[in-house]
Design a protein around this motif. Structure first.
Motif: not given
Length: 315
Positions: A20-48
């Motif tokens: 995420a820090a790299t994504l922000r740096a790319v944007l701050d450097d002026g590139y146009r990010v047209v889409a972001v690919g990432t992993q699906p949301d995952r269950a976490s924490g005690r509540g799942g």
């Protein structure tokens, strides 16, 4: 270099917080990010409850389109409506299908935290430290269909500091990789860099870290035990057993001078706690008992007097 308003369009692939820090740096450097690919949301924490990845959280905050393939083969269709000049990938967490590799005129540039072809695979940072290397680095490669196999665009060496742990080294490598990306990407897009094939014969391969790696073998020399502690921190960490207790070591070092102790033998001197090894002595500084908070080693010993003369198990 182009002005920010005319910089190329990018599809960014990544998942954890350092990506995420790299994504922000790319944007701050002026590139146009047209889409972001990432992993699906995952269950976490005690509540799942389902939790978005750090990269998705940033993308949503910034109003960027997000694609989260449940399966790798879903990715081409999800990205079809997001054409771009180049892809940038940092710790995406899944294999990119060949069809996606062909979608971008300048391919997909991958940041990898080692000096490829050394330490391909899932644990390059820990592996470099476990091997006792004094330096490692970051490599930008052009992604191909094999893991960490593509041709090299650029590399930068990074020293491994004597007392740093893997998480600190990883953060420094992530920062170095981002800086290198922003230096090299304009040259790559301008056709000024010729990719160099890796020496595949010289490649070395890492394996996933497993919890069992953290069990300390007190028969090893103190320097090796301390090195493994640094390489495996914070996960899987270093731990040992005695008297029905599991001790996780949060901070330790090689003792400068201490009386000889048998491997695994615990001794207390003043407010200092020592353990014997196959050669030399380890000083335990912070310990966490299972289910308890982290505390100075001497406080843990005070609360569990049986530890003061215990023998820590290597099995």
């Amino acid at each position: 270099m182009r002005s920010p308003s005319t910089k190329s369009s990018i599809v960014f692939f990544g998942t954890p917080s350092f990506a995420a820090a790299t994504l922000r740096a790319v944007l701050d450097d002026g590139y146009r990010v047209v889409a972001v690919g990432t992993q699906p949301d995952r269950a976490s924490g005690r509540g799942g409850h389902a939790t978005a990845t750090p990269v998705k959280q940033l993308a949503v905050e910034l109003g960027l389109p997000v694609v989260q393939p449940a399966r790798g083969r879903d990715l081409p269709a999800l990205l079809a409506s997001h054409p771009a000049d180049v892809g940038v990938l940092f710790a995406f967490g899944a294999i990119i299908p060949p069809a996606v590799l062909r979608m971008y005129p300048h391919g997909i540039v991958n940041i990898h935290p080692s000096l490829l072809p050394k330490y391909r695979g899932p644990s390059p940072v820990a592996s470099a430290m476990l091997a006792g290397d004094t330096a490692t680095g970051v490599t930008l490669i052009l992604l191909d269909e094999s893991v960490d196999h593509g041709p090299v665009l650029a590399q930068r060496q990074v020293a491994i500091e004597p007392d740093e742990t893997a998480d600190c080294l990883h953060d420094r490598l992530a920062e170095a990789g981002t800086v290198l990306l922003l230096e090299v990407l304009p040259q790559w897009l301008a056709g000024q860099i010729k990719p160099v094939a890796q020496d595949h014969v010289a490649a070395t391969f890492t394996t996933p870290l497993e919890r069992s790696l953290g069990l300390v073998d007190w028969r090893q020399p103190a320097e090796i035990i301390a090195r493994r502690f640094r390489a495996l921190y914070p996960w899987p960490g270093s731990y040992s057993h005695t008297a029905g207790l599991r001790l996780k070591f949060i901070a330790l070092r090689v003792a400068d001078a201490a009386r000889p102790l048998a491997p695994g033998q615990v001794a207390v001197a003043g407010r200092q706690v020592f353990v014997g090894t196959g050669r030399g002595t380890i000083q335990l500084q912070s310990i966490q008992l299972e289910g308890k908070r982290t505390a100075p080693a001497f406080e843990v010993i005070n609360g569990h007097p049986q530890l003061a003369a215990a023998n820590l198990s290597s099995s």
